[in-house]
Design a protein around this motif. Structure first.
Motif, short mmCIF file in Angstrom:
data_model
loop_
_atom_site.label_atom_id
_atom_site.label_comp_id
_atom_site.label_asym_id
_atom_site.label_seq_id
_atom_site.Cartn_x
_atom_site.Cartn_y
_atom_site.Cartn_z
N LEU A 151 3.86 -14.07 -0.24
CA LEU A 151 3.09 -12.90 -0.65
C LEU A 151 2.79 -12.88 -2.15
CD1 LEU A 151 4.99 -10.15 1.40
CD2 LEU A 151 2.90 -11.37 2.05
N LEU A 162 -0.62 -14.46 -3.01
CA LEU A 162 -1.88 -13.93 -2.49
C LEU A 162 -2.63 -13.15 -3.57
CD1 LEU A 162 -0.71 -12.63 1.01
CD2 LEU A 162 -1.78 -14.82 0.45
N TYR A 163 -3.95 -13.07 -3.41
CA TYR A 163 -4.81 -12.32 -4.33
C TYR A 163 -4.59 -12.74 -5.79
CZ TYR A 163 -5.25 -9.52 -0.11
OH TYR A 163 -5.46 -9.11 1.19
N PHE A 172 -0.16 -9.02 -5.97
CA PHE A 172 0.37 -8.64 -4.66
C PHE A 172 0.27 -7.14 -4.39
CE2 PHE A 172 3.97 -9.66 -7.55
CZ PHE A 172 4.46 -8.36 -7.78
N LEU A 208 -1.82 -6.21 -1.28
CA LEU A 208 -1.35 -6.60 0.05
C LEU A 208 -1.68 -5.55 1.10
CD1 LEU A 208 2.24 -7.94 -0.74
CD2 LEU A 208 0.29 -9.29 0.04
N ASN A 209 -1.94 -6.02 2.34
CA ASN A 209 -2.03 -5.12 3.48
C ASN A 209 -1.05 -5.58 4.55
OD1 ASN A 209 -3.35 -7.15 5.16
ND2 ASN A 209 -5.21 -6.75 4.00
N GLU A 256 -1.48 -6.71 7.52
CA GLU A 256 -1.85 -7.96 8.19
C GLU A 256 -1.41 -9.17 7.36
OE1 GLU A 256 -5.72 -10.15 10.26
OE2 GLU A 256 -5.97 -8.27 9.17
N ASP A 257 -1.54 -9.08 6.03
CA ASP A 257 -1.07 -10.16 5.15
C ASP A 257 0.42 -10.43 5.37
OD1 ASP A 257 -3.56 -10.40 3.84
OD2 ASP A 257 -3.02 -8.86 2.38
N LYS A 265 1.05 -12.09 8.81
CA LYS A 265 0.64 -13.50 8.78
C LYS A 265 1.66 -14.34 8.03
CE LYS A 265 -4.38 -12.96 9.27
NZ LYS A 265 -5.71 -13.07 8.59
N ALA A 266 2.15 -13.82 6.91
CA ALA A 266 3.17 -14.53 6.15
C ALA A 266 4.45 -14.68 6.97
CB ALA A 266 3.46 -13.79 4.84
N SER A 321 8.88 -11.43 4.29
CA SER A 321 8.00 -10.69 5.21
C SER A 321 8.68 -10.40 6.53
CB SER A 321 6.72 -11.50 5.45
OG SER A 321 6.00 -11.68 4.26
#
Length: 312
Positions: A198, A201-202, A206, A209-210, A212-213, A216-217, A225
Motif C-alpha cells: 500500500l 500506491l499513488y 497512500f 487508498l480505497n 478495493e486497493d 487487492k493488496a 492488508s
C-alpha cells in the motif's frame, strides 16, 4: 395511461444510484453519480434523467437514504456520512419538483425490503440485513414484515471505551468494520512505516487508498492488508453475533461494496460470530450474500412506492 413504473433512488455516502423500476421489481434503466458535497443537486439531476422520459407512467419516487429518517414527514433527521442532508425535508424537496407520490426510507431498511420482495430474503420468514459500505446500516424483517425501526446496527457499541464515532457515540461497530474504518486503519499502519504494498500506491500518497486497493493488496499476500481486513471482520462478527442472540433470525444477509472481500473480511466475521453467538441460535441461522447487490435499496424503495401509492 397505467402508471406502471416507479423511480427508486439509493442515496449513499459515496454514490447516488437511481433506476426506473417496473411493477415486477425489475430494473429498466439505471444511472449513478458520486454523492459529492451537494447531494440534493445530484439527486435532482439523476431523477430528471429518468423522469423526463416516462413522467406519465411513473407513480412515484422512492428515496432510500443513509441516515435516521422521520418516515412520516420525509425528513432526514441525521445523516452522519452525507454532508448537506441532515435536517432536510427530502419528501417536500422532491415533491415540489416532480409533483408525484414520494416515499422516504432508510437505505438499509429499503435494501431489506428489496431482498424480501425480490432477492435473497424471499425464502426466509425473518432476517437481518447488514449493508457494508462507507458506513454500516441494517434492516430487519420479522414474520415476513419490514420492521419500522431505525435498525442502526452500525451504531451498536462493541467497545465501551472505543473510538469516537461520527454519530457522537464511542466504540460503534461502524468505527471498526466499515470501509471507512478499514481505510483509516490501513493508512494509520502505513503512517507508522510498516512494510506494505500500500505504501507504493499513488506514488506513495497512500492517503488516496480505497477499500478495493486494500483487498487487492491482501490477495497479493500483503500482510498489513490481510491483518486490517481480518480485524475489521472480527468486529463485524461481534455485531452479527449480537443480532443473532437478540433476534434469532433465520438469516443474516450481507450486502454492499465490502462483499468483494468475502474470503478474508466476511470469513473472519463468520468465524467470530460462530464463537460469540449462542450455539443453539447460531445453528439455525444462515449467513449469506445479497442476491440483488447494489440494486437492493433501489428496488426496495420502488416496491414501497408501489405498495403505498395508488398507481392504477
Amino acid at each position: 395511461m397505467v402508471k406502471n413504473y416507479a423511480i427508486g433512488v439509493d442515496i449513499g455516502g459515496t454514490n447516488i444510484r437511481a433506476a426506473l423500476i417496473n411493477s415486477s421489481g425489475e430494473v429498466e434503466s439505471k444511472v449513478k453519480e458520486s454523492t459529492g458535497r451537494k447531494p440534493v443537486a445530484v439527486l435532482h439531476k439523476l431523477i430528471d434523467s429518468l423522469y423526463s422520459k416516462h413522467s406519465k407512467q411513473i407513480c412515484g419516487i422512492g428515496l432510500a437514504v443513509a441516515g435516521i429518517i422521520d418516515r412520516d414527514e420525509g425528513i432526514v433527521l441525521r445523516s452522519p456520512n452525507i454532508q448537506g442532508l441532515t435536517g432536510v425535508n427530502l419528501e417536500a424537496e422532491v415533491k415540489s419538483r416532480y409533483k408525484t407520490c414520494i416515499v422516504v426510507e432508510n437505505d438499509a431498511n429499503a435494501a431489506a425490503y428489496g431482498e424480501k420482495c425480490a432477492g435473497a430474503g424471499r425464502d426466509f420468514k425473518s432476517f437481518v440485513i447488514f449493508t457494508l459500505g462507507t458506513g454500516i446500516g441494517g434492516g430487519i424483517v420479522m414474520n415476513n414484515k419490514l420492521l419500522s425501526v431505525a435498525a442502526e446496527v452500525g451504531h451498536m457499541s462493541i467497545n465501551a471505551n472505543g473510538q469516537q464515532c461520527a454519530c457522537g457515540n464511542v466504540g460503534c461497530l461502524e468505527s471498526y468494520a466499515s470501509a471507512s474504518a478499514i481505510i483509516g486503519n490501513a493508512v494509520s499502519e502505513a503512517e507508522k512505516g510498516n512494510s506494505s504494498i500500500l505504501r507504493n500506491l499513488y506514488n506513495g500518497n497512500f492517503y488516496k487508498l480505497n477499500a478495493e486497493d486494500i483487498y487487492k493488496a491482501a490477495l497479493d499476500g500483503d500482510v498489513l492488508s490481510r491483518s486490517v481486513l481480518r480485524e475489521a471482520g472480527k468486529s463485524l462478527g461481534i455485531g452479527i453475533a449480537n443480532l443473532i442472540n437478540i433476534l434469532s433470525p433465520d438469516a443474516i444477509i450481507l450486502t454492499g461494496g465490502l462483499l468483494g472481500a468475502w474470503n478474508i473480511y466476511v470469513d473472519s466475521a463468520i468465524q467470530e460470530a460462530s464463537k460469540r453467538a449462542l450455539k443453539e441460535l447460531y445453528a439455525k441461522v444462515k449467513i449469506i450474500p445479497s442476491s440483488l447487490g447494489d440494486n437492493a435499496g433501489i428496488i426496495g424503495a420502488a416496491k414501497l412506492v408501489f405498495e403505498e401509492c395508488n398507481f392504477n
